[in-house]
Design a protein around this motif. Sequence first.
Motif, PDB file in Angstrom:
ATOM      1  N   HIS A   1       0.839  -1.212   0.000  1.00  0.00           N
ATOM      2  CA  HIS A   1       0.000   0.000   0.000  1.00  0.00           C
ATOM      3  C   HIS A   1       0.871   1.258   0.000  1.00  0.00           C
ATOM      4  O   HIS A   1       0.591   2.223  -0.696  1.00  0.00           O
TER       5      HIS A   1
ATOM      6  N   LEU B   1       4.442  -4.688  -5.498  1.00  0.00           N
ATOM      7  CA  LEU B   1       5.202  -5.553  -4.592  1.00  0.00           C
ATOM      8  C   LEU B   1       4.355  -6.781  -4.276  1.00  0.00           C
ATOM      9  O   LEU B   1       3.142  -6.675  -4.089  1.00  0.00           O
TER      10      LEU B   1
ATOM     11  N   ILE C   1       3.195  -8.386  -1.925  1.00  0.00           N
ATOM     12  CA  ILE C   1       2.851  -8.389  -0.495  1.00  0.00           C
ATOM     13  C   ILE C   1       1.332  -8.288  -0.415  1.00  0.00           C
ATOM     14  O   ILE C   1       0.736  -7.474  -1.124  1.00  0.00           O
TER      15      ILE C   1
ATOM     16  N   THR D   1      -3.531 -10.599   3.298  1.00  0.00           N
ATOM     17  CA  THR D   1      -3.946 -11.997   3.542  1.00  0.00           C
ATOM     18  C   THR D   1      -2.731 -12.826   3.932  1.00  0.00           C
ATOM     19  O   THR D   1      -2.769 -13.598   4.906  1.00  0.00           O
TER      20      THR D   1
HETATM   21  P1  ATP Z   1      -6.192  -8.561   1.343  1.00  0.00           P
HETATM   22  O1  ATP Z   1      -4.997  -9.449   1.143  1.00  0.00           O
HETATM   23  O2  ATP Z   1      -6.833  -8.663   2.699  1.00  0.00           O
HETATM   24  O3  ATP Z   1      -7.176  -8.644   0.185  1.00  0.00           O
HETATM   25  P2  ATP Z   1      -5.123  -6.075   0.323  1.00  0.00           P
HETATM   26  O4  ATP Z   1      -3.896  -5.511   0.938  1.00  0.00           O
HETATM   27  O5  ATP Z   1      -5.049  -6.635  -1.066  1.00  0.00           O
HETATM   28  O6  ATP Z   1      -5.663  -7.083   1.378  1.00  0.00           O
HETATM   29  P3  ATP Z   1      -6.742  -3.629   0.756  1.00  0.00           P
HETATM   30  O7  ATP Z   1      -6.164  -3.326   2.102  1.00  0.00           O
HETATM   31  O8  ATP Z   1      -8.194  -3.462   0.658  1.00  0.00           O
HETATM   32  O9  ATP Z   1      -6.397  -5.091   0.300  1.00  0.00           O
HETATM   33  O10 ATP Z   1      -5.978  -2.788  -0.356  1.00  0.00           O
HETATM   34  C1  ATP Z   1      -6.169  -1.404  -0.527  1.00  0.00           C
HETATM   35  C2  ATP Z   1      -5.656  -1.009  -1.895  1.00  0.00           C
HETATM   36  O11 ATP Z   1      -4.265  -1.294  -2.026  1.00  0.00           O
HETATM   37  C3  ATP Z   1      -6.331  -1.751  -3.050  1.00  0.00           C
HETATM   38  O12 ATP Z   1      -6.584  -0.790  -4.078  1.00  0.00           O
HETATM   39  C4  ATP Z   1      -5.332  -2.771  -3.495  1.00  0.00           C
HETATM   40  O13 ATP Z   1      -5.436  -3.063  -4.886  1.00  0.00           O
HETATM   41  C5  ATP Z   1      -4.014  -2.065  -3.201  1.00  0.00           C
HETATM   42  N1  ATP Z   1      -2.942  -3.012  -2.907  1.00  0.00           N
HETATM   43  C6  ATP Z   1      -2.962  -4.007  -2.021  1.00  0.00           C
HETATM   44  N2  ATP Z   1      -1.787  -4.686  -2.022  1.00  0.00           N
HETATM   45  C7  ATP Z   1      -1.000  -4.076  -2.933  1.00  0.00           C
HETATM   46  C8  ATP Z   1       0.348  -4.297  -3.407  1.00  0.00           C
HETATM   47  N3  ATP Z   1       1.098  -5.288  -2.951  1.00  0.00           N
HETATM   48  N4  ATP Z   1       0.828  -3.450  -4.342  1.00  0.00           N
HETATM   49  C9  ATP Z   1       0.048  -2.442  -4.835  1.00  0.00           C
HETATM   50  N5  ATP Z   1      -1.210  -2.200  -4.443  1.00  0.00           N
HETATM   51  C10 ATP Z   1      -1.732  -2.996  -3.508  1.00  0.00           C
END
Ligand code: ATP
Length: 218
Positions: free
Chosen positions: A19, A180, A182, A185
């Motif tokens: 994020h 990334l 990451i 979950t």
């Molecule tokens: P989960 O694994 O619980 O689904 P997540 O980290 O994918 O969690 P959110 O916390 O809802 O989900 O993500 C918020 C935003 O960040 C979303 O727009 C998602 O696409 C983006 N995002 C999540 N992980 C990444 C990553 N590794 N790189 C870029 N963007 C990401």
Amino acid sequence: MTAPIGILGGTFDPIHYGHLRLAEEMLELANLRQIRFIPTGTPPHRATPQVSAQHRSAMVLLAIADQPAFMLDEREVNRTTPCYTVDTLRELRVDLGTTQPLCLLMGGDAFLQLHTWHEWEQLFELAHIVIGYRPGFTIDERIHSATEDLQQHYQQRLCTADDLSRHPSGGIAELAIPKLEISATDIRRRVVKNRTIRYLLPNAVANYIHQHHLYKPC
Ligand code: ATP
């Protein structure tokens, strides 16, 4: 021209470097003056988050502490009813005025599903949409899988990052941003199995998770 404000919604369950890098790259590439992290309260699209909104907000606050352009916005976590993005943007418009450019930040996969969002076409009246796509996985190559309505909006509204500051809303800009590997979950699964989460998220957030025994089965 006013520099745009970015809006990054998410469950942040927990917030991690995926994020934070997404936000940092978008801040730079779209010349944003601020990014508001808006943890969702009761998300309409997905399972209820595992930890309380207060914990998820506290972790966001720790994670963004050293970037003055990042801000925690708790308007959704304070609601008990389902949170629709369109309502959040309407509230932001009241707070920030009609001329301030706003950019709703999202990944390419989320954009291709935009037609499933509540009152989705209204989103363009309220904000620009800025899509982060993985280099080599352009939206242009995948847009044919979207609905016709969404394809039309995409074709008519496509603009450059520089255009975003010229209008308050209505554009769609694309930015190539490495993703990334990451995910929240994976971090939650690691905590359950007592595996290391170091370097997947800021130390302050990892410490908070351990101190408050988050993501552990009761
Ligand atoms: P989960 O694994 O619980 O689904 P997540 O980290 O994918 O969690 P959110 O916390 O809802 O989900 O993500 C918020 C935003 O960040 C979303 O727009 C998602 O696409 C983006 N995002 C999540 N992980 C990444 C990553 N590794 N790189 C870029 N963007 C990401």
